[in-house]
Write a protein that holds these residues in place. Sequence first.
Motif, PDB file in Angstrom:
ATOM      1  N   THR A 199       0.929  -1.312  -0.081  1.00  0.00           N
ATOM      2  CA  THR A 199      -0.023  -0.218   0.041  1.00  0.00           C
ATOM      3  C   THR A 199       0.880   1.135  -0.004  1.00  0.00           C
ATOM      4  O   THR A 199       0.588   2.316  -0.586  1.00  0.00           O
ATOM      5  CB  THR A 199      -1.100   0.042   1.317  1.00  0.00           C
ATOM      6  OG1 THR A 199      -1.684  -1.342   1.179  1.00  0.00           O
ATOM      7  CG2 THR A 199      -2.043   1.207   1.111  1.00  0.00           C
ATOM      8  N   GLN A 200       1.807   1.021   0.832  1.00  0.00           N
ATOM      9  CA  GLN A 200       2.828   2.325   0.862  1.00  0.00           C
ATOM     10  C   GLN A 200       3.402   2.386  -0.822  1.00  0.00           C
ATOM     11  O   GLN A 200       3.603   3.679  -0.916  1.00  0.00           O
ATOM     12  CB  GLN A 200       3.765   2.206   1.796  1.00  0.00           C
ATOM     13  CG  GLN A 200       3.236   1.982   3.157  1.00  0.00           C
ATOM     14  CD  GLN A 200       4.356   1.516   4.379  1.00  0.00           C
ATOM     15  OE1 GLN A 200       5.664   1.531   3.966  1.00  0.00           O
ATOM     16  NE2 GLN A 200       3.984   1.049   5.805  1.00  0.00           N
ATOM     17  N   ALA A 201       3.986   1.439  -1.133  1.00  0.00           N
ATOM     18  CA  ALA A 201       4.544   1.668  -2.467  1.00  0.00           C
ATOM     19  C   ALA A 201       3.528   2.242  -3.452  1.00  0.00           C
ATOM     20  O   ALA A 201       3.834   3.117  -4.241  1.00  0.00           O
ATOM     21  CB  ALA A 201       5.026   0.265  -2.806  1.00  0.00           C
ATOM     22  N   ALA A 202       2.470   1.682  -3.473  1.00  0.00           N
ATOM     23  CA  ALA A 202       1.431   2.093  -4.552  1.00  0.00           C
ATOM     24  C   ALA A 202       1.094   3.622  -4.406  1.00  0.00           C
ATOM     25  O   ALA A 202       1.326   4.335  -5.320  1.00  0.00           O
ATOM     26  CB  ALA A 202       0.366   1.245  -4.366  1.00  0.00           C
ATOM     27  N   GLN A 203       0.982   3.990  -2.986  1.00  0.00           N
ATOM     28  CA  GLN A 203       0.715   5.311  -2.656  1.00  0.00           C
ATOM     29  C   GLN A 203       1.848   6.238  -3.080  1.00  0.00           C
ATOM     30  O   GLN A 203       1.588   7.404  -3.564  1.00  0.00           O
ATOM     31  CB  GLN A 203       0.596   5.354  -1.210  1.00  0.00           C
ATOM     32  CG  GLN A 203       0.236   7.017  -0.935  1.00  0.00           C
ATOM     33  CD  GLN A 203      -1.090   7.313  -0.865  1.00  0.00           C
ATOM     34  OE1 GLN A 203      -2.148   6.690  -1.479  1.00  0.00           O
ATOM     35  NE2 GLN A 203      -1.440   8.418  -0.362  1.00  0.00           N
ATOM     36  N   GLY A 204       3.124   5.841  -2.964  1.00  0.00           N
ATOM     37  CA  GLY A 204       4.092   6.457  -2.982  1.00  0.00           C
ATOM     38  C   GLY A 204       4.205   6.946  -4.637  1.00  0.00           C
ATOM     39  O   GLY A 204       4.597   7.989  -5.323  1.00  0.00           O
ATOM     40  N   VAL A 205       4.106   5.912  -5.526  1.00  0.00           N
ATOM     41  CA  VAL A 205       4.099   5.820  -6.865  1.00  0.00           C
ATOM     42  C   VAL A 205       3.070   6.832  -7.419  1.00  0.00           C
ATOM     43  O   VAL A 205       3.033   7.865  -8.204  1.00  0.00           O
ATOM     44  CB  VAL A 205       3.851   4.642  -7.488  1.00  0.00           C
ATOM     45  CG1 VAL A 205       4.197   4.482  -9.115  1.00  0.00           C
ATOM     46  CG2 VAL A 205       5.195   3.679  -7.323  1.00  0.00           C
ATOM     47  N   GLN A 206       1.916   6.434  -6.752  1.00  0.00           N
ATOM     48  CA  GLN A 206       0.559   7.364  -7.431  1.00  0.00           C
ATOM     49  C   GLN A 206       0.840   8.939  -6.965  1.00  0.00           C
ATOM     50  O   GLN A 206       0.299   9.676  -7.893  1.00  0.00           O
ATOM     51  CB  GLN A 206      -0.736   6.669  -6.785  1.00  0.00           C
ATOM     52  CG  GLN A 206      -1.234   5.365  -7.283  1.00  0.00           C
ATOM     53  CD  GLN A 206      -2.327   4.978  -6.811  1.00  0.00           C
ATOM     54  OE1 GLN A 206      -2.803   5.392  -5.840  1.00  0.00           O
ATOM     55  NE2 GLN A 206      -2.511   3.555  -6.950  1.00  0.00           N
ATOM     56  N   ALA A 207       1.423   9.169  -5.925  1.00  0.00           N
ATOM     57  CA  ALA A 207       1.675  10.396  -5.420  1.00  0.00           C
ATOM     58  C   ALA A 207       2.564  11.425  -6.333  1.00  0.00           C
ATOM     59  O   ALA A 207       2.582  12.478  -6.483  1.00  0.00           O
ATOM     60  CB  ALA A 207       2.226  10.575  -4.025  1.00  0.00           C
TER      61      ALA A 207
END
Length: 325
Positions: A166-174
């Motif tokens: 979740t953290q990885a996806a959030q970071g990429v999307q941000a």
Amino acid sequence: MAVLSAKHALDTAVEAARWAPSIHNTQPWAFSISREEISLRADTDRKLRVGDASGRELLIGCGAALFTMRTAMRCEGFEPEVRILPDPDRPSLLATLRPGVEVPPDESIKVLGRQIERRRTHRAGFADVQVPDALIERLARAAMEEGARLTPVRSPRAVKVIAALTQAAQGVQAQDQRFSLELIRWAQPPGSSRTDGVPAEGYPRQAMRTDPDFPQRDYSWQHDWGSQADQRAATSVGVVALLTTPGDGRQEWIDAGQALQHVLLYAAAYGVSAAFHTQALEMGLLREFLRCELCSGQYPQMIMRLGVTFDDKDSVRRPLSEVMA
């Protein structure tokens, strides 16, 4: 009298469907009533073009609306007759529903019906109150009744893996302006009169971290928006659970939405709320990793945390005039 009762059941079902959950509260549905039958259609103008290009999350929301209508109709004393994806030549027509035989509602149906307008999505940590295992088992049975599987993640290591994804996806999307602009389209500023999207009071201005950290959507992106409620006493992760289906087509996405709403209404009846984390499921590689490594080959349709919160946030819904086609 029976005709009048059936008409009332149809109207009540559509009224209730407006309260179903959907990604960013996009409310991506449209309804019409003809010849004592409700048609549920996908409102593709409300689809997330970047985050949900396949329409998977849109159909999950519409599936939740379908289960809500089924529940409301049963509360009115009718067993609903449902056809899902009834016409291949009309892909936007997702389901039809009509009142069937008259059946007095039992208490279990009434319990679900009373939660339709009370249920709320939570967007922060939970209070340090344990969710009973017996309730989690009952929620799993509710999902199974709709053709899906709800699996509580009991291993702390697995919980950390899901949090990391979740953290990885959030970071990429941000870092992707397209994702960010699409997100803030559905984030309401304070005092907004909009009847869709996420109200500023519905998410924290700065969410407190859980351990492990499950980041929330950044609805306040580059804005000073959001609730200033004290979240220091609400930092528990709660129970992490995965909602999965054996297949991954339009039928399964609608099934997942029905299962999701069944779970949410039953949980709400016992004071348990859900926080959703779909970031990793919006990125194909991460979703496939999750399917292979943690879902026994089943397709993950929702990552959620279940827990107790003492916040009582308002929600907004479009009026009937806007959802009736």
